[in-house]
Scaffold this motif. Sequence first.
Motif, mmCIF file in Angstrom:
data_model
loop_
_atom_site.group_PDB
_atom_site.id
_atom_site.type_symbol
_atom_site.label_atom_id
_atom_site.label_comp_id
_atom_site.label_asym_id
_atom_site.label_seq_id
_atom_site.Cartn_x
_atom_site.Cartn_y
_atom_site.Cartn_z
ATOM 1 N N TYR A 149 0.820 -1.216 0.000
ATOM 2 C CA TYR A 149 0.000 0.000 0.000
ATOM 3 C C TYR A 149 0.852 1.263 0.000
ATOM 4 O O TYR A 149 0.329 2.361 -0.080
ATOM 5 C CB TYR A 149 -0.923 0.009 1.228
ATOM 6 C CG TYR A 149 -1.598 -1.330 1.456
ATOM 7 C CD1 TYR A 149 -2.679 -1.710 0.675
ATOM 8 C CD2 TYR A 149 -1.118 -2.220 2.416
ATOM 9 C CE1 TYR A 149 -3.285 -2.947 0.865
ATOM 10 C CE2 TYR A 149 -1.717 -3.459 2.608
ATOM 11 C CZ TYR A 149 -2.784 -3.816 1.828
ATOM 12 O OH TYR A 149 -3.375 -5.040 2.002
ATOM 13 N N ASP A 150 2.179 1.083 0.166
ATOM 14 C CA ASP A 150 3.026 2.278 0.206
ATOM 15 C C ASP A 150 4.370 2.001 -0.473
ATOM 16 O O ASP A 150 4.699 0.856 -0.823
ATOM 17 C CB ASP A 150 3.208 2.793 1.645
ATOM 18 C CG ASP A 150 3.986 1.826 2.523
ATOM 19 O OD1 ASP A 150 4.828 1.069 2.001
ATOM 20 O OD2 ASP A 150 3.761 1.828 3.745
ATOM 21 N N LEU A 198 -6.859 -2.382 2.077
ATOM 22 C CA LEU A 198 -6.303 -1.214 2.766
ATOM 23 C C LEU A 198 -7.364 -0.537 3.629
ATOM 24 O O LEU A 198 -7.037 0.128 4.622
ATOM 25 C CB LEU A 198 -5.647 -0.234 1.782
ATOM 26 C CG LEU A 198 -6.505 0.570 0.802
ATOM 27 C CD1 LEU A 198 -7.087 1.836 1.421
ATOM 28 C CD2 LEU A 198 -5.667 0.959 -0.413
ATOM 29 N N ILE A 254 -5.095 -0.474 6.691
ATOM 30 C CA ILE A 254 -4.537 0.881 6.758
ATOM 31 C C ILE A 254 -5.517 1.828 7.445
ATOM 32 O O ILE A 254 -5.135 2.626 8.291
ATOM 33 C CB ILE A 254 -4.248 1.441 5.341
ATOM 34 C CG1 ILE A 254 -3.258 0.535 4.588
ATOM 35 C CG2 ILE A 254 -3.760 2.884 5.398
ATOM 36 C CD1 ILE A 254 -1.818 0.675 4.983
ATOM 37 N N GLN A 255 -6.796 1.717 7.047
ATOM 38 C CA GLN A 255 -7.776 2.699 7.531
ATOM 39 C C GLN A 255 -8.509 2.255 8.785
ATOM 40 O O GLN A 255 -9.194 3.060 9.411
ATOM 41 C CB GLN A 255 -8.785 3.000 6.405
ATOM 42 C CG GLN A 255 -8.134 3.629 5.166
ATOM 43 C CD GLN A 255 -9.109 3.809 4.012
ATOM 44 O OE1 GLN A 255 -10.113 3.111 3.913
ATOM 45 N NE2 GLN A 255 -8.801 4.745 3.128
ATOM 46 N N ASP A 296 -8.753 6.991 -2.681
ATOM 47 C CA ASP A 296 -7.834 6.226 -1.815
ATOM 48 C C ASP A 296 -6.965 5.307 -2.665
ATOM 49 O O ASP A 296 -5.749 5.212 -2.487
ATOM 50 C CB ASP A 296 -8.610 5.336 -0.820
ATOM 51 C CG ASP A 296 -9.418 6.118 0.192
ATOM 52 O OD1 ASP A 296 -9.036 7.261 0.511
ATOM 53 O OD2 ASP A 296 -10.442 5.568 0.681
ATOM 54 N N HIS A 334 -2.786 5.359 -3.124
ATOM 55 C CA HIS A 334 -1.887 4.258 -2.747
ATOM 56 C C HIS A 334 -1.233 3.622 -3.984
ATOM 57 O O HIS A 334 -0.080 3.195 -3.931
ATOM 58 C CB HIS A 334 -2.647 3.214 -1.919
ATOM 59 C CG HIS A 334 -2.960 3.712 -0.541
ATOM 60 N ND1 HIS A 334 -2.049 3.649 0.491
ATOM 61 C CD2 HIS A 334 -4.063 4.316 -0.032
ATOM 62 C CE1 HIS A 334 -2.590 4.189 1.576
ATOM 63 N NE2 HIS A 334 -3.810 4.594 1.287
ATOM 64 N N TYR A 372 0.669 -7.383 5.555
ATOM 65 C CA TYR A 372 0.682 -7.240 7.018
ATOM 66 C C TYR A 372 0.335 -8.566 7.701
ATOM 67 O O TYR A 372 0.807 -8.843 8.799
ATOM 68 C CB TYR A 372 -0.310 -6.169 7.479
ATOM 69 C CG TYR A 372 0.066 -4.746 7.121
ATOM 70 C CD1 TYR A 372 1.259 -4.453 6.469
ATOM 71 C CD2 TYR A 372 -0.770 -3.682 7.447
ATOM 72 C CE1 TYR A 372 1.602 -3.156 6.144
ATOM 73 C CE2 TYR A 372 -0.439 -2.372 7.135
ATOM 74 C CZ TYR A 372 0.751 -2.120 6.477
ATOM 75 O OH TYR A 372 1.095 -0.835 6.164
#
Length: 264
Positions: free
Chosen positions: A25-26, A46, A50-51, A63, A67, A216
């Motif tokens: 995502y990054d 994400l 992420i959120q 979004d 990303h 993750y």
Amino acid sequence: MKRLTILDLQKKKDQKEKLVAVTSYDATFASLVDASVDLVLVGDSLGMVIQGHNNTLSVSLEDMVYHTKAVARKLNHAHLVSDMPFLTYQVSKEEAVRNAGELLKAGAQSVKVEGGAEICETVRHLTRLGIPVMAHVGLTPQSVHQLGGFLVQGKGDAQKDKLLRDAKHLEEAGAYAVVLESIPQELALNITENLKVPTIGIGAGIGCDGQVLVIYDLLGMDPNFKPKFLKQYAYLASDIQKAVQAYAREVREEKFPTEEHSFH
Ligand code: KIV
């Protein structure tokens, strides 16, 4: 180095080489995973990792564009596929083209959509216009409320037949690959053997042409998330917590920064 194309991915299936996919995502994670995998997915997962939402439904196209741009800047090898978020491709084929186009402009090489026969016309439309599409069947998280939760799919005979038919229709409509999520491994193998294009499994067993995991999850960033399909290859949650605790302790005890970290 050249970025892998959908033709390279097909060649890997034809040569019986397993495909490896992971989400990012990054930019930092993108550069860390790039050389080791075939595909990087900017997943609408994400929205959760992420959120902090309970599902993926609130993720917006903006979004995904944000990303996708961050990840695209750091990929030199892996193919970049971005998820089309909820309601960006279901309403009309025209909206789907415009929204998929934004993801391609952001650096994605292809887009992923969830659903079976009901989205085949959209898949056909996108691919005819030159936008490569990865399909996604089985547990389709954007339908979590319809499915009654994040549940294993394809258990009864009727569901098994439908999933095989859906996958074949999606291939016929032009999808270059199909994600199979949370379905019995025998069904995933059957679908894989019946498709010319690659299948990429998550919770679908060893018989798929490739595998995908949320970065993750495989790194063990959430100690409480341990579904049956997941193998954690690292336990970074405790490493990260230990590092931050050590930093906090040294700041409070005036042990950091030292001369070594200071300017004169
Ligand atoms: O959003 C996502 O990360 C996904 C994968 C888990 C397949 O769709």
